[in-house]
Design an enzyme around this catalytic site. Structure first.
Site, PDB file in Angstrom:
ATOM      1  CD  GLU A   8      -2.817  -1.196   2.380  1.00 33.79           C
ATOM      2  OE1 GLU A   8      -3.923  -1.740   2.303  1.00 33.79           O
ATOM      3  OE2 GLU A   8      -2.344  -0.784   3.451  1.00 33.79           O
TER       4      GLU A   8
ATOM      5  CG  ASP B  24     -11.491  -9.513   4.733  1.00 29.33           C
ATOM      6  OD1 ASP B  24     -12.135  -9.686   5.790  1.00 29.33           O
ATOM      7  OD2 ASP B  24     -10.357  -9.000   4.695  1.00 29.33           O
TER       8      ASP B  24
ATOM      9  CD  GLU C 254      -2.422  -2.798  11.469  1.00 32.00           C
ATOM     10  OE1 GLU C 254      -1.960  -3.958  11.342  1.00 32.00           O
ATOM     11  OE2 GLU C 254      -3.411  -2.379  10.831  1.00 32.00           O
TER      12      GLU C 254
END
Length: 256
Positions: free
Chosen positions: A15, A221, A198
């Site tokens: 990312e 998901d 996180e």
């Protein structure tokens, strides 16, 4: 007046790759098993880094950004598993509050309460939140994000008409991979939209250092028995592209 220096965290190595590619005058600084990429984007000073996984690792990373690199604001992008049934793969969740779902020091204090802070939820500054909602809303309304994908990618990952949703994100050192996991979380935190590992820890560090922040997650998901299907492919082909577009928009809207 303090000069802006934006910290940019990515929750997956893939990312940050595209964001690092945007940097001008790039320098690499290696500290504590992390590589920090320092440079400018649109003449704005930024420091880009992979957060590493889990609450302790990500809290360490953002502490480095604040103490050693002197960031003044933080953008955190990444993926998350949907908990709210109305969320679809590709939807963008912006945290209006973040909570550590695995924090429990009862009976000393209330469940989810952060020791010494007396808080269960941490909330980003309203100005940053509002501008993030506006920025991402614009990207979705003009279909800038969807146009990053081919028709086959949209079909494979079921990313057809993504939306932006604002609400609670829960963080903890646990990967959700079953309907039972989701049900157990919703039973204790019914307002949670999505789950990751996180964000709430990063928010706590930013709160303690008085650093404005915003946490943005792309739903990868449904946090159930199909959670691992095509996860890596989704991150590299979808979430990473969304992240670059979102960061560019945020830098134009928030940092100027």
């Amino acid at each position: 007046m303090i000069k802006k220096r934006i910290g940019i965290l990515g929750a997956m190595p893939e990312e940050i790759t595209g964001i690092v590619g945007l940097l001008k005058n790039k320098q690499e600084v290696v500290k504590g098993m992390r590589t920090y990429y320092v440079g400018t984007i649109n003449n704005i000073e930024v420091v880009v880094v992979f957060s590493r996984w889990g609450k302790v690792a990500s809290a360490t990373t953002v502490t480095h950004l604040i103490v050693e690199f002197g960031i003044t604001e933080l953008f955190f992008t990444g993926v998350a598993g949907a908990i709210n049934p109305d969320l679809n793969i590709g939807d963008i969740v912006i945290a209006s509050s973040l909570i550590q779902h695995d924090l429990d020091a009862r009976p000393i204090m209330d469940r989810f309460e952060i020791p010494l802070l007396g808080k269960t939820n941490l909330c980003p500054p309203k100005e940053m939140l509002d501008k993030a909602v506006e920025s991402i809303g614009e990207l979705l309304s003009d279909e800038s994000l969807v146009h990053l994908l081919s028709s086959s990618q949209s079909e494979i990952f079921s990313v057809l008409n993504p939306k932006v949703v604002v609400g609670q994100i829960a963080s903890g050192d646990q990967f959700f991979a079953s309907h039972e996991d989701k049900g157990n979380l919703l039973a204790i935190l019914p307002e949670v939209l999505c789950v990751e590992m996180e964000g709430a820890a990063v928010a706590q560090v930013c709160f303690e250092y008085n650093i404005p922040y915003v946490v943005i997650r792309t739903i990868s998901d449904e946090a159930n028995d199909n959670s691992v299907v095509n996860f890596k492919e989704f991150v590299s082909q979808v979430a990473s592209r969304f992240g670059v577009e979102i960061i560019e928009k945020l830098l134009k809207k928030i940092a100027l």
